[in-house]
Motif scaffolding. Structure first.
Motif, PDB file in Angstrom:
ATOM      1  N   VAL A   5       0.850  -1.185   0.000  1.00  0.00           N
ATOM      2  CA  VAL A   5       0.000   0.000   0.000  1.00  0.00           C
ATOM      3  C   VAL A   5       0.889   1.240   0.000  1.00  0.00           C
ATOM      4  CG1 VAL A   5      -1.770   1.300   1.209  1.00  0.00           C
ATOM      5  CG2 VAL A   5      -1.832  -1.204   1.253  1.00  0.00           C
ATOM      6  N   GLU A   6       0.713   2.102  -1.019  1.00  0.00           N
ATOM      7  CA  GLU A   6       1.494   3.323  -1.111  1.00  0.00           C
ATOM      8  C   GLU A   6       0.773   4.492  -0.441  1.00  0.00           C
ATOM      9  OE1 GLU A   6       1.778   1.188  -5.184  1.00  0.00           O
ATOM     10  OE2 GLU A   6       0.256   1.677  -3.686  1.00  0.00           O
ATOM     11  N   SER A   7       1.552   5.459   0.006  1.00  0.00           N
ATOM     12  CA  SER A   7       1.008   6.702   0.547  1.00  0.00           C
ATOM     13  C   SER A   7       2.054   7.798   0.394  1.00  0.00           C
ATOM     14  CB  SER A   7       0.620   6.538   2.021  1.00  0.00           C
ATOM     15  OG  SER A   7       1.760   6.215   2.802  1.00  0.00           O
ATOM     16  N   GLY A   8       1.624   9.033   0.613  1.00  0.00           N
ATOM     17  CA  GLY A   8       2.564  10.148   0.600  1.00  0.00           C
ATOM     18  C   GLY A   8       2.527  11.011  -0.639  1.00  0.00           C
ATOM     19  N   GLY A   9       1.720  10.648  -1.609  1.00  0.00           N
ATOM     20  CA  GLY A   9       1.627  11.480  -2.801  1.00  0.00           C
ATOM     21  C   GLY A   9       0.918  12.786  -2.518  1.00  0.00           C
ATOM     22  N   GLY A  10       0.917  13.675  -3.506  1.00  0.00           N
ATOM     23  CA  GLY A  10       0.248  14.953  -3.342  1.00  0.00           C
ATOM     24  C   GLY A  10       0.645  15.935  -4.406  1.00  0.00           C
ATOM     25  N   LEU A  11       0.292  17.194  -4.175  1.00  0.00           N
ATOM     26  CA  LEU A  11       0.591  18.289  -5.098  1.00  0.00           C
ATOM     27  C   LEU A  11       1.744  19.103  -4.524  1.00  0.00           C
ATOM     28  CD1 LEU A  11      -0.112  20.108  -7.534  1.00  0.00           C
ATOM     29  CD2 LEU A  11      -1.754  21.283  -6.031  1.00  0.00           C
ATOM     30  N   VAL A  12       2.741  19.356  -5.355  1.00  0.00           N
ATOM     31  CA  VAL A  12       3.915  20.103  -4.914  1.00  0.00           C
ATOM     32  C   VAL A  12       4.391  20.988  -6.059  1.00  0.00           C
ATOM     33  CG1 VAL A  12       5.529  18.289  -5.601  1.00  0.00           C
ATOM     34  CG2 VAL A  12       6.161  19.873  -3.765  1.00  0.00           C
ATOM     35  N   GLN A  13       5.027  22.091  -5.718  1.00  0.00           N
ATOM     36  CA  GLN A  13       5.564  22.979  -6.754  1.00  0.00           C
ATOM     37  C   GLN A  13       6.910  22.471  -7.254  1.00  0.00           C
ATOM     38  OE1 GLN A  13       5.641  26.892  -4.944  1.00  0.00           O
ATOM     39  NE2 GLN A  13       3.576  27.332  -5.670  1.00  0.00           N
ATOM     40  N   THR A  14       7.287  22.930  -8.437  1.00  0.00           N
ATOM     41  CA  THR A  14       8.590  22.595  -9.000  1.00  0.00           C
ATOM     42  C   THR A  14       9.694  22.937  -8.006  1.00  0.00           C
ATOM     43  OG1 THR A  14       7.846  22.935 -11.267  1.00  0.00           O
ATOM     44  CG2 THR A  14      10.203  23.095 -10.869  1.00  0.00           C
TER      45      THR A  14
END
Length: 126
Positions: A5-14
């Protein structure tokens, strides 16, 4: 097989960072090499990094070398992908996968992985 099970993704700036986590269940986790793959919209799933069952050896694909670090904690049944200096081209769904040490295929070959997580979305905005 091992369940992942993966976790920790999201939206981030360059230029930002994210740390992905892959949680495994099953007593045989320490027998598996674990890899990270990613799949961008309209593209094939591609290899990103792999770490050996012992944690002593790892390998990253060229496009992430010097930016991504793969590690594992067998005592906690966890594999991590630390992603730094993120670029819009890193936007994808990221999957962790388990690879038996007896696999006849190479570590970058998707066919050598027989256990997959559901994926976690990483989006890097420009």
């Amino acid at each position: 097989q091992v369940q992942l099970v993966e976790s920790g993704g999201g939206l981030v700036q360059t230029g930002g960072s994210l740390r992905l986590s892959c949680a495994a269940s099953g007593r045989t986790f320490s027998n598996y090499d674990v890899g990270w793959f990613r799949q961008a919209p309209g593209k094939e799933r591609e290899f990103v990094a792999v770490i050996a069952w012992s944690g002593r050896n790892s390998y990253n694909t060229d496009s992430v070398k010097g930016r991504f670090i793969i590690s594992r904690d067998n005592a906690r049944n966890r594999v991590y992908l630390q992603m730094n200096s993120l670029e819009p081209e890193d936007t994808a769904i990221y999957y962790c996968a388990g690879r038996s040490r007896s696999s006849i295929y190479g570590v970058q070959d998707i066919r050598s992985y027989d256990s997959w997580g559901q994926g976690t979305q990483v989006t890097v905005s420009s």
